[in-house]
Design a protein around this motif. Sequence first.
Motif, mmCIF file in Angstrom:
data_model
loop_
_atom_site.group_PDB
_atom_site.id
_atom_site.type_symbol
_atom_site.label_atom_id
_atom_site.label_comp_id
_atom_site.label_asym_id
_atom_site.label_seq_id
_atom_site.Cartn_x
_atom_site.Cartn_y
_atom_site.Cartn_z
ATOM 1 N N ARG A 44 0.870 -1.185 0.000
ATOM 2 C CA ARG A 44 0.000 0.000 0.000
ATOM 3 C C ARG A 44 0.897 1.221 0.000
ATOM 4 N NH1 ARG A 44 -2.340 -3.933 3.121
ATOM 5 N NH2 ARG A 44 -4.423 -4.506 2.435
ATOM 6 N N ASN A 54 -2.433 4.315 -3.957
ATOM 7 C CA ASN A 54 -3.062 3.147 -4.559
ATOM 8 C C ASN A 54 -4.219 2.679 -3.689
ATOM 9 O OD1 ASN A 54 -1.536 1.899 -2.500
ATOM 10 N ND2 ASN A 54 -1.146 0.090 -3.728
ATOM 11 N N ASP A 55 -5.104 1.888 -4.278
ATOM 12 C CA ASP A 55 -6.282 1.407 -3.570
ATOM 13 C C ASP A 55 -5.870 0.403 -2.487
ATOM 14 O OD1 ASP A 55 -8.947 -0.739 -3.866
ATOM 15 O OD2 ASP A 55 -9.250 1.400 -3.493
ATOM 16 N N HIS A 56 -6.578 0.410 -1.371
ATOM 17 C CA HIS A 56 -6.218 -0.481 -0.260
ATOM 18 C C HIS A 56 -6.336 -1.952 -0.640
ATOM 19 C CE1 HIS A 56 -10.598 -0.544 0.163
ATOM 20 N NE2 HIS A 56 -10.432 -1.678 0.793
ATOM 21 N N SER A 57 -7.187 -2.277 -1.612
ATOM 22 C CA SER A 57 -7.383 -3.672 -2.011
ATOM 23 C C SER A 57 -6.180 -4.237 -2.771
ATOM 24 C CB SER A 57 -8.637 -3.800 -2.864
ATOM 25 O OG SER A 57 -8.481 -3.068 -4.076
ATOM 26 N N GLU A 58 -5.240 -3.387 -3.187
ATOM 27 C CA GLU A 58 -4.057 -3.844 -3.910
ATOM 28 C C GLU A 58 -2.959 -4.343 -2.976
ATOM 29 O OE1 GLU A 58 -2.655 -1.005 -6.786
ATOM 30 O OE2 GLU A 58 -4.688 -0.317 -7.151
ATOM 31 N N ARG A 61 -1.674 -8.204 1.970
ATOM 32 C CA ARG A 61 -2.415 -8.893 3.030
ATOM 33 C C ARG A 61 -3.682 -8.115 3.332
ATOM 34 N NH1 ARG A 61 2.093 -9.575 7.624
ATOM 35 N NH2 ARG A 61 3.729 -9.025 6.203
ATOM 36 N N ARG A 62 -4.610 -8.780 3.995
ATOM 37 C CA ARG A 62 -5.843 -8.092 4.394
ATOM 38 C C ARG A 62 -5.518 -7.087 5.495
ATOM 39 N NH1 ARG A 62 -8.082 -9.050 9.157
ATOM 40 N NH2 ARG A 62 -7.454 -10.871 10.341
ATOM 41 N N ARG A 65 -8.950 -5.840 11.310
ATOM 42 C CA ARG A 65 -10.217 -5.253 11.755
ATOM 43 C C ARG A 65 -9.940 -4.361 12.960
ATOM 44 N NH1 ARG A 65 -11.631 -10.819 11.726
ATOM 45 N NH2 ARG A 65 -11.802 -10.635 13.961
#
Length: 120
Positions: A44, A54-58, A61-62, A65
């Motif tokens: 990230r 950049n987008d967090h989904s790239e 790892r996850r 929470r």
Amino acid sequence: MTRRPHDAHRPDPYAESTAPLPAPEITEAECRRCGTYIAGLDGRYACGVCGWVNDHSEGHRRLPRADEDPDRPPAGRGRPRRLPALRPGATDAGTTAGTPAGAAAPEPAAGPAGRSGPGA
């Protein structure tokens, strides 16, 4: 015969885990907008030169929470109260904005009107 609850065989995916989170990995890349060499965590990135993110989904790892965050405040504790902002010229316990308590406000310099600077 005892009836089993409907979802008894499935583990709760949102149950709190006692396992520590893995340490983030420092990754490096070039900014996609300006080409600056940048570093990020787990894939990230945010460029400090042009502002590209950049987008967090790239990421690799996850993201954890909120309940997995070790710095999260304890449950039941709300946000701290914000102090009221002072308006310019307002007084609070004997102070004026920008002037310490007990000090007189600065007076304008004496001299002919319209002229300023050295030798005025």
